[in-house]
Design a protein around this motif. Structure first.
Motif, PDB file in Angstrom:
ATOM      1  N   TYR A  85       0.418   2.530  -3.637  1.00 12.12           N
ATOM      2  CA  TYR A  85      -0.793   3.354  -3.511  1.00 12.12           C
ATOM      3  C   TYR A  85      -0.563   4.454  -2.467  1.00 12.12           C
ATOM      4  O   TYR A  85      -1.304   4.572  -1.483  1.00 12.12           O
ATOM      5  CB  TYR A  85      -1.993   2.478  -3.109  1.00 12.12           C
ATOM      6  CG  TYR A  85      -2.180   1.278  -4.012  1.00 12.12           C
ATOM      7  CD1 TYR A  85      -2.861   1.395  -5.219  1.00 12.12           C
ATOM      8  CD2 TYR A  85      -1.639   0.035  -3.673  1.00 12.12           C
ATOM      9  CE1 TYR A  85      -3.025   0.298  -6.065  1.00 12.12           C
ATOM     10  CE2 TYR A  85      -1.782  -1.062  -4.513  1.00 12.12           C
ATOM     11  CZ  TYR A  85      -2.483  -0.921  -5.708  1.00 12.12           C
ATOM     12  OH  TYR A  85      -2.637  -2.004  -6.543  1.00 12.12           O
ATOM     13  N   ASP A  93      -1.030   7.609  -2.459  1.00 12.32           N
ATOM     14  CA  ASP A  93      -2.016   8.685  -2.370  1.00 12.32           C
ATOM     15  C   ASP A  93      -3.350   8.223  -1.806  1.00 12.32           C
ATOM     16  O   ASP A  93      -4.282   9.028  -1.648  1.00 12.32           O
ATOM     17  CB  ASP A  93      -2.252   9.297  -3.763  1.00 12.32           C
ATOM     18  CG  ASP A  93      -0.978   9.918  -4.324  1.00 12.32           C
ATOM     19  OD1 ASP A  93      -0.172  10.422  -3.516  1.00 12.32           O
ATOM     20  OD2 ASP A  93      -0.797   9.880  -5.556  1.00 12.32           O
ATOM     21  N   GLU A  94      -3.476   6.934  -1.494  1.00 12.31           N
ATOM     22  CA  GLU A  94      -4.726   6.407  -0.951  1.00 12.31           C
ATOM     23  C   GLU A  94      -4.575   6.146   0.543  1.00 12.31           C
ATOM     24  O   GLU A  94      -3.472   5.890   1.034  1.00 12.31           O
ATOM     25  CB  GLU A  94      -5.108   5.117  -1.684  1.00 12.31           C
ATOM     26  CG  GLU A  94      -5.348   5.307  -3.175  1.00 12.31           C
ATOM     27  CD  GLU A  94      -5.768   4.021  -3.852  1.00 12.31           C
ATOM     28  OE1 GLU A  94      -6.227   3.093  -3.145  1.00 12.31           O
ATOM     29  OE2 GLU A  94      -5.646   3.935  -5.095  1.00 12.31           O
ATOM     30  N   PRO A  95      -5.685   6.218   1.279  1.00 14.56           N
ATOM     31  CA  PRO A  95      -5.615   5.951   2.728  1.00 14.56           C
ATOM     32  C   PRO A  95      -5.103   4.540   2.991  1.00 14.56           C
ATOM     33  O   PRO A  95      -5.517   3.597   2.315  1.00 14.56           O
ATOM     34  CB  PRO A  95      -7.066   6.105   3.193  1.00 14.56           C
ATOM     35  CG  PRO A  95      -7.727   6.917   2.127  1.00 14.56           C
ATOM     36  CD  PRO A  95      -7.048   6.573   0.846  1.00 14.56           C
ATOM     37  N   LYS A 102      -7.573  -3.860  -4.549  1.00 13.56           N
ATOM     38  CA  LYS A 102      -7.541  -2.460  -4.987  1.00 13.56           C
ATOM     39  C   LYS A 102      -8.215  -2.314  -6.356  1.00 13.56           C
ATOM     40  O   LYS A 102      -8.997  -1.378  -6.591  1.00 13.56           O
ATOM     41  CB  LYS A 102      -6.102  -1.959  -5.054  1.00 13.56           C
ATOM     42  CG  LYS A 102      -5.445  -1.718  -3.701  1.00 13.56           C
ATOM     43  CD  LYS A 102      -5.989  -0.462  -3.056  1.00 13.56           C
ATOM     44  CE  LYS A 102      -5.215  -0.100  -1.801  1.00 13.56           C
ATOM     45  NZ  LYS A 102      -5.738   1.138  -1.168  1.00 13.56           N
ATOM     46  N   GLU A 151       0.833  -1.211   0.000  1.00 10.82           N
ATOM     47  CA  GLU A 151       0.000   0.000   0.000  1.00 10.82           C
ATOM     48  C   GLU A 151       0.869   1.263   0.000  1.00 10.82           C
ATOM     49  O   GLU A 151       0.544   2.242  -0.681  1.00 10.82           O
ATOM     50  CB  GLU A 151      -0.927  -0.020   1.218  1.00 10.82           C
ATOM     51  CG  GLU A 151      -2.013  -1.098   1.143  1.00 10.82           C
ATOM     52  CD  GLU A 151      -2.680  -1.367   2.480  1.00 10.82           C
ATOM     53  OE1 GLU A 151      -3.445  -2.325   2.581  1.00 10.82           O
ATOM     54  OE2 GLU A 151      -2.396  -0.596   3.440  1.00 10.82           O
ATOM     55  N   SER A 179     -11.990  -2.872  -5.999  1.00 11.71           N
ATOM     56  CA  SER A 179     -12.589  -1.716  -5.317  1.00 11.71           C
ATOM     57  C   SER A 179     -12.717  -0.533  -6.258  1.00 11.71           C
ATOM     58  O   SER A 179     -13.737   0.173  -6.255  1.00 11.71           O
ATOM     59  CB  SER A 179     -11.748  -1.335  -4.093  1.00 11.71           C
ATOM     60  OG  SER A 179     -11.721  -2.378  -3.146  1.00 11.71           O
ATOM     61  N   ALA A 180     -11.676  -0.307  -7.082  1.00 10.72           N
ATOM     62  CA  ALA A 180     -11.735   0.790  -8.043  1.00 10.72           C
ATOM     63  C   ALA A 180     -12.848   0.556  -9.063  1.00 10.72           C
ATOM     64  O   ALA A 180     -13.574   1.477  -9.435  1.00 10.72           O
ATOM     65  CB  ALA A 180     -10.386   0.926  -8.751  1.00 10.72           C
TER      66      ALA A 180
END
Length: 236
Positions: free
Chosen positions: A107, A109-111, A223, A103, A226-227
């Motif tokens: 990723y 920029d994602e929480p 991910k 993550e 989910s997107a």
């Protein structure tokens, strides 16, 4: 989604970011397998060998050496069948570490996800251990059935590994019930991804890294799903 997730996971296995969790997981796995080897060997010498000696008295010396070789082969095969459950329970202690690396690096920029509480992580690890043991017993029995023996290994492990690792990745962002529902909704995709993990598991030596590969792959797959789900919701 599946090829992309598999490629991304494979490319990260030997990356510097994975080095710490790689060393911890592999080291503990090798120690556990070594301990199991000596335990199985001790049980064989204690239980089986006296019975064989009593049943076939007066064996020539060469027969003893032959018995040792056969027993060694049997022990190696038994240990090979235990690789999946052993790596499963050890990896259960470090799956959040793997997910955090993926993550953070892929990723940023994602929480980030939420780590599973320690007690719950242990419960999940032992549950996974039990499920994998049961699944491999079923697969072992099916190995005796011509025509479906090899397929049984991939189907059983594909389903179990796909289910458990995907739900783990999803639970970092969702409640357990929601993660399970998402996995059921995308059951075919998760199963096909599990088959990729089962193929990884079938490669000797490389299979020691199965939990790291599976956890990283399922983080990427979750991910992507989910997107896609978010895109569909925005359109509706």
């Amino acid at each position: 989604m599946i090829p992309s997730a598999a490629r991304a996971a494979a490319s990260q296995l030997f990356s510097p970011e994975f080095r710490s969790v790689f060393v911890k997981t592999l080291g503990l796995t090798l120690l556990a397998l070594a301990a199991l080897w000596f335990a199985i060997e001790g049980l064989f010498e204690w239980l089986a060998w006296p019975w064989i000696d009593a049943w076939l008295p007066g064996l020539p010396s060469w027969a003893g050496w032959l018995g040792v070789i056969v027993a060694g082969i049997g022990l190696a095969l038994g240990l090979a069948l235990l690789i999946a459950p052993v790596t499963a329970i050890i990896a259960g202690l470090f799956l959040d570490d793997v997910a955090e690396v993926v993550e953070r690096s892929d990723y940023p920029d994602e929480p980030p996800g939420r780590a599973t509480p320690a007690l719950r992580s242990m419960v999940l690890a032992f549950r996974f251990f039990g499920v994998v043991i049961l699944g491999n017993i079923v697969a072992l029995l099916l190995l005796l059935v011509p025509g479906i023996n090899i397929a049984a290994f991939f189907v059983v492990n594909g389903y179990l590994l796909g289910r458990e690792f995907f739900e783990f990745a999803a639970m970092r962002f969702r409640p357990e019930a929601e993660a399970r529902a998402l996995r059921k909704k995308h059951a075919v995709t998760v199963f096909l991804a599990g088959l990729v993990v089962a193929a990884f598991l079938a490669v000797p030596l490389l299979n020691l890294l199965t939990p790291l590969f599976a956890a990283a792959m399922m983080v990427h797959l979750h991910k992507a799903i989910s997107a896609r789900e978010a895109a569909r919701s925005s359109k509706s």
